[in-house]
Design an enzyme around this catalytic site. Structure first.
Site, PDB file in Angstrom:
ATOM      1  N   CYS B  85     -36.922 -11.272  39.623  1.00  0.00           N
ATOM      2  CA  CYS B  85     -35.619 -11.583  39.798  1.00  0.00           C
ATOM      3  C   CYS B  85     -35.401 -12.802  41.238  1.00  0.00           C
ATOM      4  CB  CYS B  85     -35.344 -10.318  40.732  1.00  0.00           C
ATOM      5  SG  CYS B  85     -34.246  -9.747  41.276  1.00  0.00           S
ATOM      6  N   HIS B 202     -38.584  -6.268  37.715  1.00  0.00           N
ATOM      7  CA  HIS B 202     -39.565  -5.850  38.790  1.00  0.00           C
ATOM      8  C   HIS B 202     -40.887  -5.488  38.615  1.00  0.00           C
ATOM      9  CE1 HIS B 202     -36.702  -7.065  42.184  1.00  0.00           C
ATOM     10  NE2 HIS B 202     -35.624  -6.400  40.654  1.00  0.00           N
ATOM     11  N   GLU B 204     -42.965  -5.134  39.822  1.00  0.00           N
ATOM     12  CA  GLU B 204     -43.907  -4.583  40.983  1.00  0.00           C
ATOM     13  C   GLU B 204     -42.780  -2.512  41.395  1.00  0.00           C
ATOM     14  OE1 GLU B 204     -41.940  -6.124  41.920  1.00  0.00           O
ATOM     15  OE2 GLU B 204     -39.961  -5.631  43.171  1.00  0.00           O
TER      16      GLU B 204
END
Lengths: 87, 225
Positions: B85, B202, B204
């Site tokens: 990002c 993302h 994560e």
């Protein structure tokens, strides 16, 4: 050395989509204005001391290349004039 | 043996990245950008967020901070580097990867789940996938539209640098499945080495099972040397 004001104008390259400008254009149209296109640009005014206007422009151009513009999406223009005396 | 998650003022996915990596038993710690990369760094995450308040352009300021020279040196030596990002924006601004991420076509911040098609399955980030696999990962960005000149894009493709493209649930790369107007639906690309990757989605946020979806886990496995 003379005090100069260099102006760097950074704008999106022709053909690169500018959604913010498009949104701004639509807002103007909603207000009743008639326009066929709108482009936006960032303008940086840099005060600096240089031997002459060429040197002031060269240094400002280097700033544009290193940080102020992103060559992938931007074109930029540089000019320099002697700074106005403080009032 | 530590993955350094580089924290700038305004980073906000640094803790998530550390937590997701630790969940995968990969040692990770947050590193304040002014402290430089620790000597035992075995990988680098440039996390999401709004470093320097997105001043000038998203990622422009962080890309020119001294730690990014450490990151470029580490990347050149083969250390795995992942930009997510805002980290992807920083990666492009710092020259780790080609192109630029700029304002979404919608001119809006978009926070939603998207599908990605795996374009390369022989990189550290994707080796558990097959080419053409479809994964689901969230995005959360206002400036994620990948832009690049047509000439440079052709080079990216010729050099097999495209890692992920936005697609529909069946893997079709269409305009409708392109959330932000990215050039040719590009969602993530590789740097000069396959061990350097940036992407807007993302991983994560799609690793801990409690949060929903674990397709991101495989990408983070790229840090297992």
């Amino acid at each position: 050395m003379t005090a100069y004001t260099a102006t760097v104008t950074v704008r999106l390259k022709r053909g690169v989509l500018d959604p913010e400008a498009e949104t701004t254009k639509q807002a103007l149209e909603r207000l009743g204005f008639d326009l066929s296109a709108l482009r936006s640009a960032d303008r940086f005014e840099i005060d600096l001391d240089a031997a002459d206007a060429d040197e002031a422009e060269e240094r400002a151009e280097s700033m544009a290349e290193r940080l102020l513009a992103n060559p992938t999406i931007h074109d930029y223009e540089v000019s320099a004039v002697e700074a106005e005396e403080p009032a | 043996m530590t993955v350094a998650v580089v924290q700038f003022g305004g980073s906000n996915c640094d803790r998530d990245a550390v937590r997701a990596l630790q969940y995968l038993d990969i040692d990770a710690e947050r590193v304040w950008h002014k402290d430089g990369l620790p000597a035992d760094t075995t990988g680098v995450v440039i996390p999401g967020g709004f470093s320097y308040g997105d001043y000038l352009r998203a990622g422009a300021m962080a890309a020119r901070s001294p730690i990014m020279q450490d990151v470029r040196d580490a990347a050149a030596d083969g250390t795995p580097v992942l930009g997510v990002c805002n980290g992807a924006q920083i990666g492009c601004e710092s020259g780790l990867t080609e192109g630029a991420f700029t304002t979404n076509k919608s001119a809006r911040f978009q926070c939603e789940h998207v599908h990605l098609r795996v374009e390369r399955a022989d990189t550290p980030w994707t080796e558990q996938f097959e080419e053409g696999d479809v994964i689901e990962i969230p995005i959360a960005h206002g400036e994620g539209r990948f832009e690049i000149t047509e000439e440079r894009y052709d080079e990216l493709v010729a050099n097999d640098r495209v890692l992920f493209r936005y697609c529909d649930a069946d893997g079709n790369v269409t305009d409708e499945a392109n959330p932000n107007g990215s050039t040719h639906n590009v969602a993530g690309i590789l740097g000069e080495r396959d061990s350097v990757a940036v992407l807007m989605p993302h991983p994560e946020r799609a690793t801990l099972p409690d949060v929903g979806g674990t397709d991101g886990e495989t990408i983070l496995h790229g840090f297992r040397a």
